[in-house]
Scaffold this motif. Structure first.
Motif, mmCIF file in Angstrom:
data_model
loop_
_atom_site.group_PDB
_atom_site.id
_atom_site.type_symbol
_atom_site.label_atom_id
_atom_site.label_comp_id
_atom_site.label_asym_id
_atom_site.label_seq_id
_atom_site.Cartn_x
_atom_site.Cartn_y
_atom_site.Cartn_z
ATOM 1 N N ILE A 289 20.777 2.156 32.428
ATOM 2 C CA ILE A 289 19.856 2.204 33.419
ATOM 3 C C ILE A 289 20.481 1.499 34.636
ATOM 4 C CG2 ILE A 289 17.658 0.886 34.148
ATOM 5 C CD1 ILE A 289 17.080 3.294 32.534
ATOM 6 N N VAL B 122 11.461 1.099 29.993
ATOM 7 C CA VAL B 122 11.784 2.229 31.127
ATOM 8 C C VAL B 122 10.586 1.523 32.367
ATOM 9 C CG1 VAL B 122 10.806 4.328 31.833
ATOM 10 C CG2 VAL B 122 11.970 4.050 29.552
ATOM 11 N N TYR C 263 12.362 -1.478 34.067
ATOM 12 C CA TYR C 263 13.759 -1.169 34.663
ATOM 13 C C TYR C 263 13.360 -0.251 36.053
ATOM 14 C CZ TYR C 263 17.161 -3.248 31.586
ATOM 15 O OH TYR C 263 17.917 -4.187 31.216
ATOM 16 N N PHE C 264 12.456 0.610 35.742
ATOM 17 C CA PHE C 264 12.605 1.528 36.923
ATOM 18 C C PHE C 264 11.660 1.072 38.217
ATOM 19 C CE2 PHE C 264 14.003 5.713 34.843
ATOM 20 C CZ PHE C 264 15.272 5.263 34.841
ATOM 21 N N GLY D 261 17.140 9.478 36.606
ATOM 22 C CA GLY D 261 16.906 8.698 35.552
ATOM 23 C C GLY D 261 16.286 9.590 34.360
ATOM 24 N N ILE E 8 19.815 2.381 26.783
ATOM 25 C CA ILE E 8 19.062 2.069 28.208
ATOM 26 C C ILE E 8 19.830 0.928 28.440
ATOM 27 C CG2 ILE E 8 16.816 1.078 28.988
ATOM 28 C CD1 ILE E 8 15.495 3.023 27.418
#
Length: 428
Positions: free
Chosen positions: A108, A391, A394-395, A126, A104
């Motif tokens: 990412i 997740v 990061y997103f 993603g 990840i």
């Protein structure tokens, strides 16, 4: 309870849980301690070195720029329509030797750059990348979960690897590029600027070639598969060829060879001298201390379950159920995953519970039992899972958006892979 309610570290929770289990089962406490330490020791002995070598290989891949090289080469050849499929391919290849968390962290930034640079929906790019990493993590050795399960149920590594890859391909297609279409409609967010890395130009000056990097990553997998093929074709433990491949294809040797080859294919081209190698290995090993202890304690928990007779008890109870052993293994892994949030803890604990079921199984069905556990261990990641928060951050998503995308994707992987395991069991 200890992990979710009291937020206690998984290592401490598994240790305390093992002692409590022994006490409630009425076993003498000194015997429980012996069981736990024996299980911890054998698990770390069997799996610990492999986890360490995998971490070193991953660090070499990241620091040499080899991962960047793979990503940039494939992206240069991808069209907008093929981009989700390209991302799934990159993630699956990079996910082979890397831990999920390392994958990840590595992927990412690339996902965010691609989304920004090509003006793509973040979820469209993603989700396939996350699916590729997650499927490899749950189903394909040499990842810690599958390795521990193989060790616990005494399955054949080569056969498990081959069947794992066979199941991983359709699973990753459904949960990745196909589900990404819907995820992009449900959650339409741009790539968060604060997370997009600014890569310095000097990083791109010297780095290993695409072919050399890809060969180094795939080398351990190829060696393990060759061993499996020779075992099937020759099928004579005394044969010199089979004995040679039993050594070469041993996971420890395969990964060690890959690390040594990586020094020449990854680090030398990137301009690494001897002085930097020791530091790189040290940095690669530092983050896995926690993983090693959790996996080890999981092995201790498993041994306590077996020695206190819980495994046999589950076996006795399940004899009266009209549930196939593979489905039972999947359901137990699902329950532990939902409670603890850790795929590795779910795999290790479920493997310990269902190990007696594997006693009368054929080689292929023992391998499918491992994969059923692996599939169940990925079910519905939510707020008690570290991957969920990785997740989300990061997103740049909120909790609801993360559940609609990441959590649903994990559930699709678990259900599809579980169904494929059951289908395969009817055929082979």
């Amino acid at each position: 309870l200890l992990i979710t309610k009291f937020k206690l570290h998984a290592f401490l929770s598994l240790t305390i849980g093992s002692l409590a289990l022994g006490a409630f089962a009425g076993a003498p406490l000194d015997k429980v301690i012996t069981s736990f330490t024996a299980g911890l020791g054998s698990t770390v002995a069997g799996v610990g070195v492999l986890i360490a070598l995998g971490a070193i290989l991953g660090k070499m891949l990241a620091d040499s720029g080899g991962a960047d090289q793979i990503v940039d080469t494939i992206l240069a050849k991808a069209t907008p329509r093929s981009m989700p499929w390209t991302m799934v391919l990159i993630a699956s290849v990079i996910g082979l030797p890397l831990f999920f968390e390392v994958g990840i962290v590595l992927l990412i930034p690339v996902v965010l750059m691609v989304a920004k640079r090509g003006n793509y929906s973040l979820m469209r790019i993603g989700i396939p990348a996350l699916a590729g990493l997650s499927v490899m993590h749950g189903l394909v050795p040499p990842h810690p979960g599958p390795l521990v399960a193989i060790d616990a149920v005494d399955a054949n590594l080569g056969v498990t690897l081959a069947l794992g890859v066979l199941i991983a391909i359709p699973t990753v297609i459904i949960a990745g590029p196909l589900f990404a279409k819907y995820a992009a409609r449900w959650v339409d967010v741009p790539a968060p600027d604060r997370m997009i890395p600014q890569r310095a130009s000097e990083e791109l000056e010297k780095r290993p070639g695409f072919g050399a990097t890809l060969s180094t990553i795939l080398l351990p997998v190829v060696l393990m598969l060759l061993k499996a093929l020779v075992d099937i074709i020759v099928d004579d433990p005394e044969n010199v060829v089979q004995r040679t491949f039993d050594v070469i294809g041993n996971p420890l040797i395969a990964l060690l060879v890959s690390v040594i080859v990586g020094i020449f294919t990854l680090l030398r081209p990137a301009g690494f001298g001897k002085d930097r190698l020791s530091g790189l290995v040290e940095k690669g090993l530092a983050p896995i201390a926690g993983i090693l202890l959790i996996v080890g304690a999981g092995g201790g928990f498993k041994q306590t379950l077996i020695d206190s007779g819980v495994g046999e008890m589950i076996l006795e109870i399940s004899k009266d159920w009209s549930i196939p052993a593979l489905l039972l293994a999947w359901l137990i892994a699902v329950a532990i995953r939902l409670a603890t949030g850790s795929a590795t803890v779910a795999t290790v604990s479920a493997a310990g519970l269902v190990a007696p079921l594997a006693a009368d199984m054929s080689t292929t069905h023992a391998a499918l039992l491992v994969l059923a556990i692996g599939a169940g261990s990925l079910f519905f990641s939510h707020v008690n899972d570290a991957g969920f928060w990785l997740v989300k951050e990061y997103f740049g998503l909120n909790v609801g958006q993360t559940i609609k995308t990441w959590s649903v994707m994990e559930t699709i992987i678990s259900v599809v892979a579980g169904a494929l395991v059951l289908l395969l069991s009817l055929v082979i």
